[in-house]
Design an enzyme around this catalytic site. Structure first.
Site, mmCIF file in Angstrom:
data_model
loop_
_atom_site.group_PDB
_atom_site.id
_atom_site.type_symbol
_atom_site.label_atom_id
_atom_site.label_comp_id
_atom_site.label_asym_id
_atom_site.label_seq_id
_atom_site.Cartn_x
_atom_site.Cartn_y
_atom_site.Cartn_z
ATOM 1 N N LYS A 552 -36.716 -14.080 -32.349
ATOM 2 C CA LYS A 552 -35.697 -13.995 -33.400
ATOM 3 C C LYS A 552 -34.798 -12.811 -33.087
ATOM 4 O O LYS A 552 -35.149 -11.956 -32.262
ATOM 5 C CB LYS A 552 -36.330 -13.832 -34.784
ATOM 6 N N LYS A 664 -40.090 -24.352 -36.336
ATOM 7 C CA LYS A 664 -40.160 -24.911 -34.975
ATOM 8 C C LYS A 664 -41.540 -24.670 -34.382
ATOM 9 O O LYS A 664 -42.120 -25.549 -33.726
ATOM 10 C CB LYS A 664 -39.082 -24.270 -34.082
#
Ligand code: NBY
Length: 809
Positions: A552, A664
């Site tokens: 991220k 995900k």
């Protein structure tokens, strides 16, 4: 003219190969024998693209005939990912293409390596836009995405001495075979200038500078359907006469192109900042440029089949992806009132019905505001319109809360006190018919804190639409092995468009032969990742070790620092031979930091330093490896996610709006270690508390800790292991530790012990390989809710009020 059936239906490898050679010959002017790598790649891309064009033409024709309500998605960012893999899959030509390439002696993977991903976004917000477009097309929703065709996308990340260096992303250097240019649909966009009175509220804006917007579009195919929508990206160009020939003749080469450069700079580069609002004139210019081009195009399309403005709100929904395109509200008012001559009230009623706004944050520092003085100079008429909108809005507020000046100040679109600023989120809420957050917790907190006053005023306007991700991109394309196994078990591929069907995998969790195959696939995926990691970083990782992933953007609130502290703790434990709760692990990091975000960059440097410390220690490295894979992007995500066993979602509760890597990873069978933040809450609800590693303070506890007066130092004094960890970190970066001990804005130390203990639980769970695999399967089986198809269905039902329009064929 439209084709009745696809000219490519029933494609054989022979057909595909012939078309490829024909494209080489006629589009690149060469033959297989003398073709360069780029020649072959471009011809392949065109061959694949051609297989979608027919569907696109039929979609456009059907849309024209039906004159449906359209979703226009406005976003300053799109992270589309590679187009070649996607379009091969969606056109149903994967097989024939691979066999054709093989027959021609060409390597598909070499060619795929030449496919450049358009990195026209920063992070989750941009990728969400791509997942939603994918899901809209896959569910036959008439939609167009509007965005900016930046010459340079998100920077490429490399590391020098552990620190991030940014390099330009010249993504169209060799040309982009996926786009169609449509120079006939150019629009003009004005800036600066002055306003002249016409009649009444109607004015005429005379811009001081004019730039052209030139569109090109890329195809957005649906999976398992005939719909092909488009994304229309605008590029700034100078007006024709801008080149100063006489100056060039006089040898003033720089001056001769000055105007061209100034104009074209508008779409030159994506702003790589996802953390704080960045008050730059050029950025506001970008926003106005996007909004103007998009609105003019929307009106052009509306007029193809409609003429009455009263029909506009029935045919048009404009979804605003965060506040970046919110100037559209003022621009539409300007078009309707000044150019079309509509009464203010009628224009306002249309405008308010057309727009809907999605908010992606709770952080006050990320809420966009613009100085009134700047807006006045750059967009003088828009500023007047915003003042008028605000004036009328505040009358409404005053009627509702008589004598409550604090309420007026709180809700006003104009922030007073010091420099006046336009609060774009307030404009968005006032000018929209619907506002949504992106996960249940986020939507609740938005209505309770950040936008509280508005939620009290108009409770019916506030919604939640929990984010989702494309199962095509993030399961089928990213993880073909697992997809194959799932399809085998479920008896077909219907799950790819009906992800709730993954629940049918649940019984397989108790089937030991199935678990064995599940584990084997994870292992093979870790081997793929290990090969990439070795090539990219020189670090060899053990494909049998637990693959522990944090991917991220780098942000203090996401707490990559907490992850690093745990690694240092493990390092000491292993060195002390205190390995009861240690299992071999690979810590994988991926993510970029905004170039000017120094605190995030420090943490990144520390992560790289700790990686070296761990990897180079002969005692530690058999148990613990750490790789920071540079240049995290969609393609890298597709490689990392399938290999992951553990998903790190450890933001401070109340800070992460939703997160999407959490979805995900769960879909690919990773177990989550996480806080009660963003969509983690919903993931845990669905996969079951027993199948999720929960730790840390929740939002109420965070508030209570702050209320009591947070003293990070107390945790240091109380916890010997934490002391050892911080003393080690201080050796490398004293400032990080000073900040932790004296400020620790994101309560890292408050959550430290719970996190480390929870990681010990992870290790114990990993030792039970059958149990772990069972949980992994259940995570996948129960994550069907997180498909972006479901997200789009929620938008359709609650906000857009549209229904699918099936395209025949
Ligand atoms: O949007 C992210 C949120 O942090 C994440 O929790 C959520 O899952 C995701 C999708 O809803 N926000 C995000 O990615 N934001 C940005 O990238 C961004 C980009 C530009 C600016 C601000 C934020 N900007 O100020 O220009």
């Amino acid at each position: 003219m439209t084709y009745v059936t696809s000219p490519h239906s029933g494609d054989t490898p022979g057909d595909f190969g012939r078309d490829l050679l024909s494209n080489l010959y006629y589009q690149r002017g060469t033959t297989l024998e003398s073709a360069s790598a780029q020649d072959t790649y471009h011809s392949l891309a065109l061959t694949v693209r051609n297989r979608l064009v027919d569907r696109y033409i039929r979609t456009a024709a059907a849309h024209y005939r039906a004159n449906p309500r359209f979703i226009y998605y406005l976003s300053a960012e799109y992270m589309l990912g590679k187009q070649l893999d996607q379009n091969l899959l969606y056109s149903g030509t994967e097989d024939s293409a691979h066999r054709a390439l093989e027959g021609l002696g060409l390597s598909s993977s070499d060619l795929d390596a030449l496919d450049v991903e358009p990195g026209l976004g920063n992070g989750g917000l941009g990728r969400l836009a791509a997942c939603l477009l994918d899901a809209m097309a896959s569910q036959d929703i008439p939609a167009v995405g509007y965005g900016i065709r930046y010459d340079f996308g998100i920077f490429k990340q490399a590391f020098q001495d552990g620190g991030q260096v940014e390099r330009p992303d010249d993504w169209t250097f060799y040309g982009n075979p996926w786009e169609f240019h449509a120079s006939d649909d150019q629009q003009t966009v004005g800036f600066y200038g002055h306003v002249e009175p016409l009649d009444g509220v109607r004015k005429s804006w005379v811009p001081g500078e004019v730039v052209l917007g030139e569109p090109s579009h890329m195809l957005v195919p649906g999976y398992g359907t005939s719909t092909v929508n488009i994304i229309r990206l605008w590029r700034a160009r100078a007006a024709r006469e801008s080149f100063d020939l006489s100056r060039f003749g006089a040898g003033q080469y720089g001056e001769a192109v000055e105007e061209i450069v100034r104009s074209e700079n508008i779409s030159k580069v994506l702003y790589p900042d996802d953390s704080t609002e960045l008050g730059r004139e050029l950025r506001l210019k970008q926003q106005h440029f996007l909004v103007t081009c998009a609105l003019r195009d929307i009106v052009r399309r509306f007029r193809l089949r409609n003429s009455d403005w009263d029909d506009f709100a029935g045919k048009v929904v404009i979804q605003l992806n965060d506040t970046h395109p919110v100037m559209a509200i003022a621009e539409l008012m300007r078009m309707l009132v000044d150019e079309e001559g509509l009464e203010w009230d009628r224009a306002w009623s249309i405008t308010r019905r057309v727009f809907a706004y999605t908010c992606h944050t709770l952080l006050p520092e990320a809420l966009e505001t613009w100085p009134v003085a700047l807006v006045q100079r750059l967009l003088p008429r828009h500023m007047e319109i915003i003042f008028l909108i605000n004036h009328l809005f505040l009358q409404e507020v005053a009627a509702r809360y008589p004598g409550d000046d604090a309420k007026l100040r709180e809700l006003s679109i104009i922030q007073e006190g010091g420099e006046q600023r336009v609060r774009m989120a307030h404009l968005a809420v006032v000018g929209s018919s619907a506002v949504n957050g992106v996960a249940e917790l986020h939507s609740r907190l938005l209505a309770a804190t950040t936008l509280r006053g508005f939620a009290e005023l108009w409770p019916g306007r506030f919604h939640n639409v929990t984010n989702g991700v494309s199962p095509r991109r993030f399961v089928r394309l990213a993880n073909p092995r697992l997809s194959g196994l799932i399809s085998e078990r479920l008896g077909g591929q219907a799950w790819l468009t009906d992800l709730d069907r993954l629940v049918e995998l649940e019984p397989a969790a108790d089937d030991s032969a199935f678990r064995e195959r599940w584990r084997e696939i994870k292992r093979l995926n870790r081997e793929d990742l290990a090969r990439h990691a070795l090539a990219a970083t020189g670090v060899a990782i053990d494909p049998d070790a637990l693959c522990d992933v944090m991917i991220k953007r780098f942000h203090e609130y996401k707490r990559q620092l907490l992850r690093v502290l745990h690694v240092v703790a493990q390092y000491h434990r292993i060195r002390r031979d205190q390995v009861v709760d240690v299992v071999p692990r690979t810590i994988v990091f991926g993510g970029k930091a905004a170039p000017g975000y120094y605190a995030a960059k420090r943490i990144m440097r520390l992560a790289n330093t700790v990686a070296d410390l761990v990897n180079e220690d002969p005692v530690v490295s058999p148990y613990l490896k750490m790789v920071f894979l540079p240049d995290y992007n969609v393609s890298r995500a597709q490689l990392i996610i399938p290999a992951a066993d553990l998903s790190e979602q450890i933001s401070l509760a109340g800070k992460e709006a939703s997160g999407t890597s959490n979805m995900k990873l769960a879909l690919n069978g990773a177990l989550t270690i996480g806080t009660l933040d963003g969509a983690n809450v919903e993931i845990r609800d669905r996969v079951g508390a027993d199948n999720f590693f929960l730790f840390g303070l929740d939002t109420t506890e965070v508030a209570a800790v702050r209320e009591r007066g947070y003293d990070p130092r107390a945790y240091y004094d109380r916890d010997a292991e934490l002391r050892e960890v911080l003393d080690t970190v201080a050796h490398y970066d004293k400032d990080i530790v000073d900040d932790l001990l004296h400020r620790d804005e994101y309560l890292t130390l408050a959550d430290y012990r719970a996190y480390v203990d929870c990681q010990d639980q992870v290790a114990r769970a990993w030792r039970d390989r059958e149990g772990w695999t069972r949980t992994s399967i259940l995570n996948t089986a129960r994550s069907g809710f997180f498909s972006s198809d479901r997200t789009v269905r929620d938008y359709c039902r609650d906000i857009w009020h549209v229904t699918p329009l099936r395209i025949d064929g």
